[in-house]
Scaffold this active site. Structure first.
Site, short mmCIF file in Angstrom:
data_model
loop_
_atom_site.label_atom_id
_atom_site.label_comp_id
_atom_site.label_asym_id
_atom_site.label_seq_id
_atom_site.Cartn_x
_atom_site.Cartn_y
_atom_site.Cartn_z
N HIS A 100 0.91 -1.02 0.24
CA HIS A 100 -0.31 -0.18 -0.31
C HIS A 100 1.05 1.67 0.19
O HIS A 100 0.15 2.82 -0.41
CB HIS A 100 -0.71 -0.01 1.10
CG HIS A 100 -2.05 0.20 1.00
ND1 HIS A 100 -3.79 0.36 1.02
CD2 HIS A 100 -2.76 1.08 -0.09
CE1 HIS A 100 -4.89 1.36 0.88
NE2 HIS A 100 -3.97 1.48 -0.04
N ASP A 128 -9.92 -0.71 3.86
CA ASP A 128 -8.62 -1.12 4.49
C ASP A 128 -8.94 -1.80 5.46
O ASP A 128 -9.93 -1.12 6.66
CB ASP A 128 -7.56 -0.24 4.64
CG ASP A 128 -6.28 -1.11 4.25
OD1 ASP A 128 -6.25 -1.67 5.60
OD2 ASP A 128 -4.80 0.12 4.10
N HIS A 130 -6.77 -1.50 7.75
CA HIS A 130 -5.77 -0.52 8.51
C HIS A 130 -6.43 0.74 8.26
O HIS A 130 -6.56 0.99 6.68
CB HIS A 130 -4.14 -0.33 8.19
CG HIS A 130 -3.95 -2.45 8.55
ND1 HIS A 130 -4.37 -3.17 7.71
CD2 HIS A 130 -3.90 -2.90 9.86
CE1 HIS A 130 -3.80 -4.52 8.25
NE2 HIS A 130 -3.54 -4.25 9.59
N ASP A 132 -3.51 3.76 7.86
CA ASP A 132 -2.70 3.84 7.16
C ASP A 132 -1.72 5.38 7.16
O ASP A 132 -1.51 5.78 6.07
CB ASP A 132 -2.63 3.03 5.37
CG ASP A 132 -1.92 1.70 5.34
OD1 ASP A 132 -2.32 0.70 6.11
OD2 ASP A 132 -2.47 1.29 4.32
N HIS A 145 4.22 0.83 4.23
CA HIS A 145 2.81 0.24 4.03
C HIS A 145 1.99 0.97 5.05
O HIS A 145 0.67 1.32 4.75
CB HIS A 145 2.92 -0.66 3.29
CG HIS A 145 3.08 -1.66 4.75
ND1 HIS A 145 1.96 -2.72 4.32
CD2 HIS A 145 2.92 -1.72 5.63
CE1 HIS A 145 1.64 -4.10 5.33
NE2 HIS A 145 2.94 -2.38 6.00
N ASP A 228 -7.30 -2.16 -0.56
CA ASP A 228 -6.22 -2.90 0.17
C ASP A 228 -7.34 -4.04 0.35
O ASP A 228 -8.05 -4.27 0.83
CB ASP A 228 -5.87 -2.27 1.75
CG ASP A 228 -4.63 -3.66 2.69
OD1 ASP A 228 -4.91 -4.41 1.75
OD2 ASP A 228 -4.34 -2.20 3.25
N ASP A 230 -6.87 -6.78 2.38
CA ASP A 230 -6.48 -6.93 3.78
C ASP A 230 -7.80 -6.39 4.43
O ASP A 230 -8.44 -6.71 5.74
CB ASP A 230 -6.29 -6.93 4.68
CG ASP A 230 -5.58 -5.19 4.86
OD1 ASP A 230 -6.38 -4.46 4.97
OD2 ASP A 230 -4.78 -5.18 5.24
N GLU A 273 -1.95 -5.08 -1.97
CA GLU A 273 -1.41 -6.12 -0.83
C GLU A 273 -2.21 -7.53 -1.29
O GLU A 273 -2.33 -8.17 -0.06
CB GLU A 273 -2.14 -6.04 1.14
CG GLU A 273 -1.60 -3.78 1.07
CD GLU A 273 -0.09 -3.94 1.97
OE1 GLU A 273 0.42 -5.31 2.40
OE2 GLU A 273 0.01 -3.17 1.66
N1 ARG Z 1 -0.67 -0.27 11.71
C1 ARG Z 1 0.34 -1.13 10.78
C2 ARG Z 1 1.79 -0.35 10.33
O1 ARG Z 1 1.97 0.61 10.64
C3 ARG Z 1 -0.06 -1.64 9.69
C4 ARG Z 1 -0.20 -1.33 8.10
C5 ARG Z 1 -0.62 -2.36 7.38
N2 ARG Z 1 -1.26 -1.73 6.18
C6 ARG Z 1 -1.03 -2.00 5.51
N3 ARG Z 1 -1.31 -1.49 4.49
N4 ARG Z 1 -1.28 -3.20 4.88
O2 ARG Z 1 2.88 -0.83 10.42
MN MN Z 2 -3.07 -1.00 3.73
MN MN Z 3 -4.34 -3.39 5.64
#
Ligand code: ARG
Ligand code: MN
Ligand code: MN
Ligand code: MN
Length: 306
Positions: A100, A128, A130, A132, A145, A228, A230, A273
């Site tokens: 990402h 997502d 998350h 991010d 990411h 994303d 996920d 992702e």
């Molecule tokens: N919040 C966590 C980090 O900053 C996980 C981030 C996951 N991001 C993603 N694009 N899958 O490391």
């Molecule tokens: Mn993401």
């Molecule tokens: Mn994510």
């Protein structure tokens, strides 16, 4: 319709190998052929997957806690130029990631092109698990990411062009123009940043969530959809680097994409992702995840049930 396609086999925004193989896996499973033959797009850009290996610096020590900072900066800068060139022509742009972190480049490229072409600020729908939105300083992992939103909203500032200092005002959007869907794993530092901002859980049901998201953005605003994989539950998309239980069903994901398509305001889509080398049962899991990714993209680009 015209569609600019950029395939980015890049994994430097996080530590797990394999996410760089996603564009090839998506293309081999027939995605671009379907877009051409079933959804009647004329594709622009090249069918080759960019790995940007030439942009890997000899020395890339952490900087402000970021891992691979120069490499990610250089790749996203190049990607920004590619997306900008497509969007400036008035084409919708599809970017196949990659992790990402690449959204730093895609959102920046779209924001700038739409500003110049239509005089408008884009909105971003970020689907997502998350947020991010870590800054380099708030991140525990140092993985970029987990930071793209903070760069494209100007929350993270940096002057050195080798470390994202190439990002200027015209690449950015305001946090008010960002809508999250599917969040369920937000870091403490991110919660502080987001306190007071709105986001959409799925507790309202996906139909209501989309109504609220699109109402917040307002009709007629150009939309960049950054999806994303996920955000989906690991049941549907197990092959991803940071899976989180309790996610969207594939039908909910497809529905989000259909709704965004139906606005007629979509200008860019990222799918990121997908990591075909990660899954409990690698053959079926990777296959299912790639299939899910293809389905999301087709829905965003106009495939519908009826
Ligand atoms: N919040 C966590 C980090 O900053 C996980 C981030 C996951 N991001 C993603 N694009 N899958 O490391
Ligand atoms: Mn993401
Ligand atoms: Mn994510
Ligand atoms: Mn349509």
């Amino acid at each position: 319709d015209n569609l600019g396609v950029v395939a980015v086999g890049f994994s430097g925004g996080q530590a797990k190998q394999g996410v760089d193989a996603a564009p090839s896996a998506l293309i081999e499973s027939g995605l671009l052929r379907q877009l051409r033959e079933e959804l009647n797009y004329k594709l622009h850009g090249d069918d080759t997957v960019h790995s940007y290996a030439d942009l890997a610096p000899a020395d890339d020590a952490p900087y402000r806690n970021m891992k691979n900072p120069k490499h990610v900066s250089a790749v996203t800068q190049r990607l920004c130029e590619q997306v900008y060139a497509q969007a400036r022509e008035g084409r919708m742009v599809l970017t196949l990631g990659g992790d990402h972190s690449i959204a730093i480049g895609t959102v920046a490229g779209t924001a700038k092109a739409i500003r110049e072409r239509l005089g408008r600020e884009i909105a971003v729908i970020w689907v997502d698990a998350h947020a991010d939105i870590n800054t380099p300083e708030s991140s525990d992992s140092g993985n970029i990411h987990g930071m793209p939103v903070s760069f494209v909203t100007g929350l993270t500032k940096e002057d050195n062009p080798d470390y994202f200092g190439w990002l200027k005002e015209d690449h950015m959007l305001s946090l008010k123009k960002l809508v999250y869907i599917g969040l369920r794993d937000v870091d403490p530092g991110e919660k502080k940043i987001l306190r007071g901002e709105r986001h959409q859980g799925v507790q309202h049901g996906i139909g209501r969530v989309m109504e609220m998201a699109l109402a917040h953005i307002g009709s007629d605003t150009p939309i960049h959809l950054s999806f994303d994989v996920d955000a989906l539950d690991p049941m549907w998309a197990p092959s991803t680097g940071t899976p989180v239980r309790g996610g969207l069903t594939l039908r909910e994901g497809d529905y989000i994409c259909e709704c965004v398509h139906q606005t007629g305001s979509l200008v860019a889509v990222d799918l990121v992702e997908v990591n075909p080398s990660l899954a409990p049962e690698i053959d079926t899991g990777a296959h299912e995840t790639v299939r899910a990714g293809c389905s999301l993209v087709r829905c965003a680009l106009g495939e519908s049930l009826l």
